[in-house]
Design a protein around this motif. Structure first.
Motif, PDB file in Angstrom:
ATOM      1  N   ASN A 119       0.820  -1.222   0.000  1.00  0.00           N
ATOM      2  CA  ASN A 119       0.000   0.000   0.000  1.00  0.00           C
ATOM      3  C   ASN A 119       0.853   1.271   0.000  1.00  0.00           C
ATOM      4  OD1 ASN A 119      -2.364   1.498   0.070  1.00  0.00           O
ATOM      5  ND2 ASN A 119      -2.560   1.391   2.292  1.00  0.00           N
ATOM      6  N   PHE A 146      -0.058  -7.333  -5.071  1.00  0.00           N
ATOM      7  CA  PHE A 146      -0.626  -6.146  -5.717  1.00  0.00           C
ATOM      8  C   PHE A 146       0.062  -4.896  -5.170  1.00  0.00           C
ATOM      9  CE2 PHE A 146      -3.980  -9.302  -5.890  1.00  0.00           C
ATOM     10  CZ  PHE A 146      -4.550  -9.121  -7.153  1.00  0.00           C
ATOM     11  N   ILE A 148      -0.693  -1.071  -4.569  1.00  0.00           N
ATOM     12  CA  ILE A 148      -1.938  -0.291  -4.524  1.00  0.00           C
ATOM     13  C   ILE A 148      -1.777   1.035  -3.783  1.00  0.00           C
ATOM     14  CG2 ILE A 148      -3.357  -2.397  -4.532  1.00  0.00           C
ATOM     15  CD1 ILE A 148      -3.981  -1.650  -1.498  1.00  0.00           C
ATOM     16  N   TYR A 154      -6.243   3.345  -6.283  1.00  0.00           N
ATOM     17  CA  TYR A 154      -5.406   2.763  -7.346  1.00  0.00           C
ATOM     18  C   TYR A 154      -5.176   1.267  -7.100  1.00  0.00           C
ATOM     19  CZ  TYR A 154      -1.111   1.616  -9.890  1.00  0.00           C
ATOM     20  OH  TYR A 154      -0.182   1.005 -10.685  1.00  0.00           O
ATOM     21  N   GLY A 155      -5.484   0.438  -8.099  1.00  0.00           N
ATOM     22  CA  GLY A 155      -5.240  -1.006  -8.001  1.00  0.00           C
ATOM     23  C   GLY A 155      -6.324  -1.783  -7.275  1.00  0.00           C
ATOM     24  N   GLY A 158      -8.500  -4.462  -9.377  1.00  0.00           N
ATOM     25  CA  GLY A 158      -7.791  -5.732  -9.618  1.00  0.00           C
ATOM     26  C   GLY A 158      -7.915  -6.694  -8.450  1.00  0.00           C
TER      27      GLY A 158
END
Length: 292
Positions: A119, A146, A148, A154-155, A158
């Motif tokens: 994050n 991921f 993010i 953002y992200g 997904g």
């Protein structure tokens, strides 16, 4: 297509951005967010539905080594959420300064798929992101990684697609129009507690609990009364402030949030009550809704 449903637990250290992520995934403000660590105390459930899926998210307290009974209860919520998880989202701050071995230890014991969510990537360089991805692949060998920014969203899309792929085929666990398993009193108490975390310093927010003692819906207004529990008389004086100035501020800001949340007019009355060392007394913790 068969309907899929399951439980997704969000875990990580304090201040990693778990609550921000939960609110972003659910699309509603379920968890309170403040810059202070350990704001979340309960396991908070947020439900996302579409025609073919039901995702039951759990936002959990940040993983810490408990020092008193309240923190032990908070860690019980984390443990419980790991046991029944179909998917685990491990949120880590890209600039994490804490030792995360205690979280890694918990994750190594689970058979559920684990996705690492790095994050706050909006505050880093591409190189830092790539290095962090490699680090987690080597250290944890997760099912997915991921990068993010929960704050900017953002992200996040997904992650939802990944979860839907991993969910087992199952009928919905909750009614399709439900957003959470918590009642209105819980969210009102959390909104008051959020204001305390934002308006007071040092130990004060951690020493307080908020109990809603009365919640009455009338045709034109909802009347709410609550108690702010503290551990010492000196804390009570700080919460109230000079000539009641601070508690008035808490009440005004909380009322505005509650009115927005319920979509109607609110009359909110707050009182302060001293219960010495309530965080270490199991009978009070049980009464306040903590697992002991």
């Amino acid at each position: 297509m068969s309907h899929k449903a399951g439980f997704v637990s969000i875990i990580g250290k304090p201040n990693a951005g778990k609550s921000t992520l939960m609110n972003s995934l659910v699309g509603e403000k379920m968890s309170i967010i403040t810059p202070k660590a350990q704001t979340t105390r309960h396991r908070i459930i947020g439900i996302v539905n579409d025609e073919d899926h039901q995702i039951v998210f759990s936002d959990t307290p940040g993983v810490i080594k408990p020092n008193y009974s309240l923190q032990e209860s908070m860690m019980n919520f984390v443990q419980g959420s790991l046991i029944d998880a179909d998917v685990i989202l491990f949120v880590t701050d890209i600039h994490e300064k804490y030792d995360e071995n205690d979280v890694i230890e918990k994750l190594r014991k689970t058979s559920s798929p684990v996705a690492v969510l790095i994050n706050k990537v909006d505050r880093s360089s591409e190189q830092e992101v790539m290095e962090k991805i490699d680090f987690w692949k080597q250290h944890l060998n997760p099912d997915a990684v991921f990068a993010i920014s929960a704050l900017l969203g953002y992200g996040v899309g997904g992650i939802l697609e990944y979860i839907k792929e991993k969910l087992p085929v199952h009928a919905p666990y909750y009614e399709k129009d439900e957003l959470t398993d918590k009642n209105m009193r819980f969210f009102v108490a959390e909104m008051v507690r959020e204001k305390i975390f934002k308006l007071y310093d040092k130990e004060i927010p951690y020493s307080t609990e908020v109990i809603i003692t009365s919640y009455k819906e009338e045709p034109t207004i909802t009347r709410i009364a609550g108690e702010i529990i503290v551990e010492r008389d000196s804390q009570k004086n700080i919460i109230i402030g000079k000539a009641g100035s601070m508690i008035k501020k808490v009440g005004t800001y909380a009322r505005q949030d509650i009115e927005e949340f319920i979509g109607g007019k609110v009359f909110l009355e707050l009182f302060v009550k001293v219960i010495p060392d309530w965080r270490s007394k199991k009978n009070y913790l049980k009464q306040f809704g903590y697992d002991i």
